[in-house]
Design a protein around this motif. Sequence first.
Motif, PDB file in Angstrom:
ATOM      1  N   ALA A  21       0.847  -1.180   0.000  1.00 18.04           N
ATOM      2  CA  ALA A  21       0.000   0.000   0.000  1.00 18.04           C
ATOM      3  C   ALA A  21       0.887   1.236   0.000  1.00 18.04           C
ATOM      4  O   ALA A  21       2.000   1.223   0.495  1.00 18.04           O
ATOM      5  N   GLY A  22       0.389   2.311  -0.561  1.00 15.11           N
ATOM      6  CA  GLY A  22       1.148   3.541  -0.607  1.00 15.11           C
ATOM      7  C   GLY A  22       1.224   4.067  -2.023  1.00 15.11           C
ATOM      8  O   GLY A  22       0.603   3.542  -2.939  1.00 15.11           O
ATOM      9  N   THR A  23       2.014   5.090  -2.178  1.00 14.20           N
ATOM     10  CA  THR A  23       2.132   5.718  -3.485  1.00 14.20           C
ATOM     11  C   THR A  23       3.172   4.999  -4.337  1.00 14.20           C
ATOM     12  O   THR A  23       3.997   4.237  -3.825  1.00 14.20           O
ATOM     13  N   CYS A  24       3.143   5.296  -5.585  1.00 12.34           N
ATOM     14  CA  CYS A  24       4.142   4.751  -6.510  1.00 12.34           C
ATOM     15  C   CYS A  24       5.540   5.133  -6.049  1.00 12.34           C
ATOM     16  O   CYS A  24       6.453   4.302  -6.055  1.00 12.34           O
ATOM     17  N   GLU A  25       5.715   6.363  -5.636  1.00 12.92           N
ATOM     18  CA  GLU A  25       7.029   6.832  -5.191  1.00 12.92           C
ATOM     19  C   GLU A  25       7.512   6.065  -3.958  1.00 12.92           C
ATOM     20  O   GLU A  25       8.685   5.725  -3.854  1.00 12.92           O
ATOM     21  N   GLU A  26       6.605   5.791  -3.024  1.00 13.37           N
ATOM     22  CA  GLU A  26       6.962   5.034  -1.825  1.00 13.37           C
ATOM     23  C   GLU A  26       7.302   3.582  -2.158  1.00 13.37           C
ATOM     24  O   GLU A  26       8.142   2.976  -1.504  1.00 13.37           O
ATOM     25  N   ASN A  27       6.640   3.038  -3.169  1.00 12.70           N
ATOM     26  CA  ASN A  27       6.828   1.635  -3.533  1.00 12.70           C
ATOM     27  C   ASN A  27       7.947   1.416  -4.546  1.00 12.70           C
ATOM     28  O   ASN A  27       8.284   0.276  -4.857  1.00 12.70           O
ATOM     29  N   PHE A  28       8.519   2.476  -5.083  1.00 10.45           N
ATOM     30  CA  PHE A  28       9.547   2.332  -6.116  1.00 10.45           C
ATOM     31  C   PHE A  28      10.796   1.671  -5.539  1.00 10.45           C
ATOM     32  O   PHE A  28      11.275   2.049  -4.472  1.00 10.45           O
ATOM     33  N   ARG A  29      11.306   0.683  -6.248  1.00 16.46           N
ATOM     34  CA  ARG A  29      12.496  -0.050  -5.817  1.00 16.46           C
ATOM     35  C   ARG A  29      13.509  -0.136  -6.956  1.00 16.46           C
ATOM     36  O   ARG A  29      13.156  -0.343  -8.109  1.00 16.46           O
ATOM     37  N   THR A  30      14.775  -0.026  -6.585  1.00 19.55           N
ATOM     38  CA  THR A  30      15.900  -0.285  -7.480  1.00 19.55           C
ATOM     39  C   THR A  30      16.709  -1.387  -6.831  1.00 19.55           C
ATOM     40  O   THR A  30      17.094  -1.266  -5.666  1.00 19.55           O
ATOM     41  N   VAL A  31      16.954  -2.467  -7.567  1.00 17.00           N
ATOM     42  CA  VAL A  31      17.670  -3.620  -7.028  1.00 17.00           C
ATOM     43  C   VAL A  31      18.829  -3.943  -7.958  1.00 17.00           C
ATOM     44  O   VAL A  31      18.669  -3.923  -9.184  1.00 17.00           O
ATOM     45  N   GLY A  32      19.981  -4.284  -7.383  1.00 20.88           N
ATOM     46  CA  GLY A  32      21.132  -4.704  -8.171  1.00 20.88           C
ATOM     47  C   GLY A  32      22.110  -3.588  -8.426  1.00 20.88           C
ATOM     48  O   GLY A  32      22.111  -2.564  -7.750  1.00 20.88           O
ATOM     49  N   ASP A  33      22.952  -3.800  -9.435  1.00 20.00           N
ATOM     50  CA  ASP A  33      23.938  -2.793  -9.813  1.00 20.00           C
ATOM     51  C   ASP A  33      24.101  -2.787 -11.331  1.00 20.00           C
ATOM     52  O   ASP A  33      23.685  -3.705 -12.018  1.00 20.00           O
ATOM     53  N   ALA A  34      24.693  -1.723 -11.830  1.00 24.40           N
ATOM     54  CA  ALA A  34      24.802  -1.520 -13.278  1.00 24.40           C
ATOM     55  C   ALA A  34      25.624  -2.610 -13.970  1.00 24.40           C
ATOM     56  O   ALA A  34      25.390  -2.912 -15.139  1.00 24.40           O
ATOM     57  N   ARG A  35      26.573  -3.211 -13.268  1.00 24.65           N
ATOM     58  CA  ARG A  35      27.390  -4.262 -13.889  1.00 24.65           C
ATOM     59  C   ARG A  35      26.560  -5.464 -14.302  1.00 24.65           C
ATOM     60  O   ARG A  35      26.817  -6.083 -15.331  1.00 24.65           O
ATOM     61  N   ASN A  36      25.571  -5.804 -13.482  1.00 24.45           N
ATOM     62  CA  ASN A  36      24.758  -6.992 -13.735  1.00 24.45           C
ATOM     63  C   ASN A  36      23.366  -6.658 -14.262  1.00 24.45           C
ATOM     64  O   ASN A  36      22.595  -7.558 -14.536  1.00 24.45           O
ATOM     65  N   GLY A  37      23.046  -5.405 -14.373  1.00 29.56           N
ATOM     66  CA  GLY A  37      21.740  -4.987 -14.847  1.00 29.56           C
ATOM     67  C   GLY A  37      20.805  -4.679 -13.690  1.00 29.56           C
ATOM     68  O   GLY A  37      20.483  -5.548 -12.899  1.00 29.56           O
ATOM     69  N   LEU A  38      20.425  -3.438 -13.570  1.00 29.22           N
ATOM     70  CA  LEU A  38      19.514  -3.023 -12.508  1.00 29.22           C
ATOM     71  C   LEU A  38      18.093  -3.503 -12.780  1.00 29.22           C
ATOM     72  O   LEU A  38      17.692  -3.660 -13.933  1.00 29.22           O
ATOM     73  N   PHE A  39      17.350  -3.691 -11.717  1.00 29.81           N
ATOM     74  CA  PHE A  39      15.933  -4.030 -11.794  1.00 29.81           C
ATOM     75  C   PHE A  39      15.161  -2.923 -11.095  1.00 29.81           C
ATOM     76  O   PHE A  39      15.507  -2.520  -9.981  1.00 29.81           O
ATOM     77  N   PHE A  40      14.124  -2.403 -11.753  1.00 31.71           N
ATOM     78  CA  PHE A  40      13.284  -1.347 -11.195  1.00 31.71           C
ATOM     79  C   PHE A  40      11.857  -1.860 -11.116  1.00 31.71           C
ATOM     80  O   PHE A  40      11.401  -2.558 -12.031  1.00 31.71           O
ATOM     81  N   SER A  41      11.148  -1.481 -10.064  1.00 33.96           N
ATOM     82  CA  SER A  41       9.737  -1.843  -9.975  1.00 33.96           C
ATOM     83  C   SER A  41       8.995  -0.836  -9.113  1.00 33.96           C
ATOM     84  O   SER A  41       9.577  -0.167  -8.263  1.00 33.96           O
ATOM     85  N   SER A  42       7.714  -0.743  -9.372  1.00 33.48           N
ATOM     86  CA  SER A  42       6.818   0.003  -8.501  1.00 33.48           C
ATOM     87  C   SER A  42       5.408  -0.513  -8.742  1.00 33.48           C
ATOM     88  O   SER A  42       5.131  -1.152  -9.767  1.00 33.48           O
ATOM     89  N   GLN A  43       4.539  -0.218  -7.795  1.00 33.15           N
ATOM     90  CA  GLN A  43       3.165  -0.676  -7.905  1.00 33.15           C
ATOM     91  C   GLN A  43       2.249   0.253  -7.130  1.00 33.15           C
ATOM     92  O   GLN A  43       2.700   0.988  -6.260  1.00 33.15           O
ATOM     93  N   VAL A  44       0.988   0.206  -7.515  1.00 29.30           N
ATOM     94  CA  VAL A  44      -0.047   0.971  -6.829  1.00 29.30           C
ATOM     95  C   VAL A  44      -1.272   0.087  -6.655  1.00 29.30           C
ATOM     96  O   VAL A  44      -1.433  -0.913  -7.358  1.00 29.30           O
ATOM     97  N   GLN A  45      -2.102   0.480  -5.744  1.00 26.25           N
ATOM     98  CA  GLN A  45      -3.398  -0.144  -5.566  1.00 26.25           C
ATOM     99  C   GLN A  45      -4.397   0.776  -6.258  1.00 26.25           C
ATOM    100  O   GLN A  45      -4.586   1.912  -5.839  1.00 26.25           O
ATOM    101  N   ALA A  46      -4.998   0.314  -7.341  1.00 26.19           N
ATOM    102  CA  ALA A  46      -5.922   1.125  -8.133  1.00 26.19           C
ATOM    103  C   ALA A  46      -7.353   0.674  -7.848  1.00 26.19           C
ATOM    104  O   ALA A  46      -7.776  -0.381  -8.317  1.00 26.19           O
TER     105      ALA A  46
END
Length: 155
Positions: A21-46
């Motif tokens: 629960a929360g805003t997209c900004e609160e739920n935004f995640r960055t995982v990993g590092d540039a050498r191996n390829g970053l993963f980004f995600s976010s979600q909302v309850q609509a």
Amino acid sequence: MHKNLTLCVLGLLALPAPALAGTCEENFRTVGDARNGLFFSSQVQAANVSVQSALGQLQQYALDGGYEVGQPLIVGDEGELSFVQSSNRPPLVIRATADRAGQVSLALKLASGQKTSPAAVQSEFCGLLAKLKPGKEGEAIAAAARARTGSDKAI
């Protein structure tokens, strides 16, 4: 290293709905590092947004943003859609998912060495998710996208 990244990504995707629960900004995640390829995600309850409506609306907004858009795949109470920003090399592929509870998410996995700013991805993701409309207004946007892409036609 890949095993830990995979476990971390799977852990984020497996969070229960109340934890997301929360805003997209609160739920935004960055995982990993540039050498191996970053993963980004976010979600909302609509609220009051069906799977078909959420994916159709995202399809329309992606088209408006210059993305190449695939066809949504909806099975039961869940669905997914991919869209591609082919101006990048290699192209950026964003995966959208939605479920009947109104959980709508976006995810992007960069290729090894591929770079983009986390702030730019957050802005793009949250901009797209903020456009989701409930009820008849959202259904009309989704119907227009289905007509435009031909995803409303039986094959």
